[in-house]
Design an enzyme around this catalytic site. Structure first.
Site, PDB file in Angstrom:
ATOM      1  N   ASP A 180      27.632  39.929  47.290  1.00 40.52           N
ATOM      2  CA  ASP A 180      28.108  39.894  46.155  1.00 40.52           C
ATOM      3  C   ASP A 180      27.172  39.183  45.298  1.00 40.52           C
ATOM      4  OD1 ASP A 180      30.415  40.041  44.097  1.00 40.52           O
ATOM      5  OD2 ASP A 180      31.728  39.783  46.071  1.00 40.52           O
TER       6      ASP A 180
ATOM      7  N   GLU B 184      31.332  46.134  39.693  1.00 41.94           N
ATOM      8  CA  GLU B 184      33.078  46.238  39.557  1.00 41.94           C
ATOM      9  C   GLU B 184      32.938  46.073  37.866  1.00 41.94           C
ATOM     10  OE1 GLU B 184      36.479  43.118  39.939  1.00 41.94           O
ATOM     11  OE2 GLU B 184      34.605  42.165  39.328  1.00 41.94           O
TER      12      GLU B 184
ATOM     13  N   HIS C  94      39.898  41.949  47.632  1.00 40.60           N
ATOM     14  CA  HIS C  94      40.455  40.517  47.563  1.00 40.60           C
ATOM     15  C   HIS C  94      41.268  40.264  46.381  1.00 40.60           C
ATOM     16  CE1 HIS C  94      36.706  40.514  45.291  1.00 40.60           C
ATOM     17  NE2 HIS C  94      37.118  39.377  44.785  1.00 40.60           N
ATOM     18  N   ASP C  95      41.417  40.937  45.456  1.00 38.55           N
ATOM     19  CA  ASP C  95      42.018  40.755  44.211  1.00 38.55           C
ATOM     20  C   ASP C  95      43.688  41.444  44.133  1.00 38.55           C
ATOM     21  OD1 ASP C  95      40.036  39.011  43.259  1.00 38.55           O
ATOM     22  OD2 ASP C  95      38.920  40.951  42.208  1.00 38.55           O
TER      23      ASP C  95
END
Ligand code: NOJ
Length: 547
Positions: free
Chosen positions: A97, A250, A322-323
């Site tokens: 990330d 993203e 994860h969101d």
């Protein structure tokens, strides 16, 4: 030649919640290493590893204090090197990330920048005498007053996540050097956090304010500005050009049109991006304002992305990360039809064109959690929202209803390895879902009909089948409110994909498909049966046929 990542499936690990190896209740790198055989069995090619850099964890690692250090709780740089090597031995590459829209306010650059107007690092960040009216994604203003220098700094996320100033070319070079240092350790690429927000409109104009809103919408001035493309091209040239890496940006607020600018291979920016359009179909305005899933709208979105990126750019495919709350609880059914609907969702998604992302626990059908009170939540976005709504006079009960649907913590509870948990010998940093007694990896592996094996099969189809990688996409039954049906086609073959997003049963015939010619399903959850010219589809049934 097909890029390797066009045949790959990615598995996302949220390091805090995957596997703890030392009993401190927090997942770690040694823990991930223990689970590599499991991931190899699943068949994935790439791990997207959530941020593991040193961080005060205001936003669980998305607030980086030191880009060159590993977070203590996760282990050491040696552990990381071991992980890269061990993963490789299992045929898995590590994608890190990359969080470079902002740092932590505890990063040394920011500590120096905020302490003096003459610091060399001042210009690494964005300070203004007067704030504009932009709101932050995590509630409140996007600006915080900085007493030592008597001005305000910009943070699109929490006050502890000051935005970097990408206008500063020295800062950009330091970031590029940092990226190169991680690539040298053998990682295969980067997932880039909110990368389409890094360029800001230098005039910093106020955003439009809706009636009743406290803050203006600054997004036209920081989302998808043209300059982002210059930065990404520069980053590619400086960092990525020499290797066969995979990158995923993203990018909230992107359309298929902008996505093909980011991902067309000629411009050399990104391999693919994450869109959010399909994640917004069950909300009205802000994510917390729930509305029921409109399948026709969801299908239209998929169709547009599939069609417009075909041959021009590249899609990523995902339901979870994860969101996001757990998809089986969100677009499927997590009671009686949990297994059936989880398989249906997997089949519906994985047969489209793009690179699929599986979020830890999705492959065993992990569900949302029945959190009992606000005290059980840990996520800063959730907690800030709760505070803000209460301060604005909304009741705790109503606010908790919003949160119970959409909180990011649903995705962040510990991975369910066996009936006792198997995540830690200590106390987990966030509670375990009570349904761990039934829903866990051990049970999934022991059951040949489990969701796990559907994912395993889907990953193999993606690796081996040209039609899955490259076929065209055609949506059938566009207006059908419960069935998602599409065709994939390449030079040799045509496949028909059927997925029922409801508890209803259907007996369906097709004008354009000769159902009598359909042979054995290529993959199915058992809920689809052919009877002469009719296809019978059971609740949450799904199957793929060769036409
Ligand atoms: C997007 C990440 O996925 C999310 O978890 C994080 O809170 C924000 N970016 C800020 O870094």
């Amino acid at each position: 030649m097909t890029a390797w990542w066009k045949k790959s499936s990615v598995y996302q690990i949220y390091p805090r919640s995957f596997q703890d190896s030392n009993g401190d209740g927090i997942g770690d790198l040694q823990g991930i290493m223990q689970r590599l055989p499991y991931l190899e069995k699943l068949g994935i090619d790439i791990i997207w590893l959530g941020p593991i850099y040193d961080s005060p964890n205001d936003d669980n690692g998305y607030d980086i204090r030191d880009y060159q250090k590993i977070q203590k709780e996760f282990g050491s740089l040696d552990d990381f090197k071991q992980l890269v090597t061990a993963a490789k031995a299992h045929g898995i590459g590590i994608m890190m990330d990359l969080v470079v829209n902002h740092t932590s306010d505890e990063h040394q650059w920011f500590e120096e920048a905020r302490s003096s107007r003459t610091s060399k690092y001042r210009d690494y960040y964005i300070f203004k005498e007067q704030p504009n009216n932009w709101g932050s994604f995590f509630s409140g203003s996007a600006w915080t007053y900085n007493e030592p220098t008597d001005d305000y700094y910009l943070h699109l996320f929490s006050t502890k996540q000051p935005d970097l100033n990408w206008e500063n070319s020295e800062m950009r070079q330091v970031i590029y050097d940092m990226m190169k240092s991680w690539l040298k350790l053998g990682i295969v690429g980067f997932r880039m956090d909110v990368i389409n927000l890094i360029a800001k409109d230098e005039r910093f104009p106020d955003g439009e304010k809706q009636d009743g809103e406290l803050y203006g919408d600054g997004s036209p001035y920081y989302m998808n500005l043209l300059k982002v493309h210059d930065y990404l091209k520069e980053m590619y040239k400086e960092v990525l050009a020499d290797g066969d890496y995979v990158t995923v940006g993203e990018t909230p607020g992107t359309t298929p049109e902008s996505a093909s600018v980011f991902t067309n291979p000629h411009d050399k920016e990104l391999s693919m991006i994450f869109t959010f359009e399909h994640m917004d179909v069950d909300s009205e305005g802000p994510k917390w304002h729930h509305k029921p899933l409109d399948l026709v709208a969801l299908k239209q979105i998929f169709e547009r992305w599939q069609r417009e990126l075909h041959g021009t750019g590249w899609n990523s495919l995902y339901w979870n990360n994860h969101d996001q709350p757990r998809v089986v609880s969100r677009f499927g059914q997590d009671g009686k039809y949990r297994v059936q609907s989880a398989k249906m969702l997997a089949i519906a998604l994985h047969l489209m064109q793009g690179t699929p992302y599986i979020y830890q626990g999705e492959e065993i059908g992990m569900t949302n959690v029945d959190f009992q009170s606000i005290d059980e939540y840990r996520d800063i976005e959730t907690l800030n929202y709760y505070e803000e709504q209460l301060a604005n006079g909304k009741t705790a009960e109503l606010t908790l209803q919003d949160i119970a649907r959409k909180s990011r913590d649903h995705a962040r509870t510990p991975m369910q390895w066996d009936e006792t948990g198997g995540f830690t010998t200590g106390t987990p940093w966030i509670r375990m879902n009570d349904n761990v007694t039934q829903i866990n990896v051990k049970a999934a592996l022991a059951d040949p009909n489990s969701i796990f094996y559907t994912y395993q099969q889907l990953i193999q189809l993606r690796k081996n089948e040209h039609i899955v990688q490259h076929g065209t996409f055609e949506l059938l039954l566009k207006e059908h409110p419960q069935l998602f049906v599409y065709k994939r086609q390449d030079e040799q073959r045509t496949w028909l994909v059927i997925a029922n997003f409801s508890e209803q049963t259907f007996a369906q015939n097709f004008a354009t498909v000769d159902v009598t010619q359909l042979t054995k399903a290529i993959i199915t959850n058992g809920g689809v049966r052919i009877d002469g010219e009719i296809i019978h589809i059971e609740p949450y049934g799904a199957a793929v046929f060769e036409v």
